[in-house]
Design a protein around this motif. Sequence first.
Motif, PDB file in Angstrom:
ATOM      1  N   THR A  63      23.103  13.529  18.000  1.00 26.19           N
ATOM      2  CA  THR A  63      22.444  14.504  18.868  1.00 26.19           C
ATOM      3  C   THR A  63      20.977  14.564  18.473  1.00 26.19           C
ATOM      4  N   GLU A  90      22.665  21.277  31.139  1.00 28.57           N
ATOM      5  CA  GLU A  90      23.250  22.624  31.239  1.00 28.57           C
ATOM      6  C   GLU A  90      22.503  23.643  30.385  1.00 28.57           C
ATOM      7  N   HIS A  91      21.465  23.210  29.693  1.00 28.67           N
ATOM      8  CA  HIS A  91      20.675  24.078  28.802  1.00 28.67           C
ATOM      9  C   HIS A  91      21.562  24.760  27.758  1.00 28.67           C
ATOM     10  N   THR A  92      22.379  23.967  27.085  1.00 32.07           N
ATOM     11  CA  THR A  92      23.281  24.495  26.058  1.00 32.07           C
ATOM     12  C   THR A  92      22.511  24.701  24.760  1.00 32.07           C
ATOM     13  N   PRO A  93      22.352  25.963  24.346  1.00 30.39           N
ATOM     14  CA  PRO A  93      21.579  26.226  23.131  1.00 30.39           C
ATOM     15  C   PRO A  93      22.364  26.084  21.830  1.00 30.39           C
ATOM     16  N   ILE A  94      23.660  25.774  21.938  1.00 28.85           N
ATOM     17  CA  ILE A  94      24.509  25.696  20.739  1.00 28.85           C
ATOM     18  C   ILE A  94      24.187  24.418  19.973  1.00 28.85           C
ATOM     19  N   ASN A 137      15.732  18.616  26.850  1.00 28.54           N
ATOM     20  CA  ASN A 137      16.836  18.516  27.803  1.00 28.54           C
ATOM     21  C   ASN A 137      17.652  17.251  27.585  1.00 28.54           C
ATOM     22  N   SER A 194      24.589  21.351  17.306  1.00 29.71           N
ATOM     23  CA  SER A 194      25.661  20.556  16.707  1.00 29.71           C
ATOM     24  C   SER A 194      25.682  20.853  15.208  1.00 29.71           C
ATOM     25  N   SER A 200      17.487  27.342  22.688  1.00 29.87           N
ATOM     26  CA  SER A 200      17.712  26.226  21.763  1.00 29.87           C
ATOM     27  C   SER A 200      16.715  26.224  20.612  1.00 29.87           C
ATOM     28  N   GLU A 244      19.711  19.777  24.352  1.00 28.77           N
ATOM     29  CA  GLU A 244      20.505  20.816  25.027  1.00 28.77           C
ATOM     30  C   GLU A 244      21.207  20.322  26.281  1.00 28.77           C
ATOM     31  N   HIS A 266      15.249  28.763  26.697  1.00 26.45           N
ATOM     32  CA  HIS A 266      16.688  28.804  26.915  1.00 26.45           C
ATOM     33  C   HIS A 266      17.489  29.110  25.647  1.00 26.45           C
ATOM     34  N   HIS A 317      16.899  19.365  18.818  1.00 26.10           N
ATOM     35  CA  HIS A 317      18.170  19.684  19.469  1.00 26.10           C
ATOM     36  C   HIS A 317      18.135  19.135  20.884  1.00 26.10           C
TER      37      HIS A 317
END
Length: 197
Positions: free
Chosen positions: A154, A168-172, A115, A174, A14, A165, A12, A163
């Motif tokens: 995080t 929502e599988h957010t790869p951004i 996740n 922190s 991350s 994520e 995804h 990380h």
Amino acid sequence: MIQLIVLYYSLHGSTLNLAKKIAQGINSVEGCEALLRTVPKVSTVCEATEADIPEQGAPYITLEELEHCAGLALGSGTRFGNMSAPIKYFLDGTSGLWLNGSLIGKPATVFTSTNTQHGGQESTLLSMMLPLMHHGMLIVGVPFSEENLSQTTTGGTPYGVSHVEGSEHTPILSDHESQLAFNQGKRLATIALKLSK
């Protein structure tokens, strides 16, 4: 110029984003260059194969690149508290390097993404260390002198950066995760440079 490999598997994005930050940290050290590499997917269908060149992202790692690197950063998403099958499959094929002692004394570090906050980050990092230790590599962690390690809510562990994520599988990443990854790469490169002299 010494080359360090940042080898990752990411579904995804991350783990890829952590790999890129670690590579930036490596490249910030004069005399060091990061090579981003990945591995192909594995399939439960034995006849399935991947193309020789990935459609996107980093090229696939070769055993020759690993043999001649000055250091390694290894990253994988978490699979039930363990590394992903593609990373494990690749490592299982490195017995020739083990027989030759090609990686003995080279520094290595690990990183992961999950996740959930309690998705097995630390056990995944430890699972990735085991084959590296069998190769005789020197494990480079994240010391608590890294302020972000104590401040993060995080991802981040003393075993390596992580990380979270979320569903929502957010790869951004922190800010803390990003800085930890950069500093982890920089630390790996600094040690590799000292060992290469």
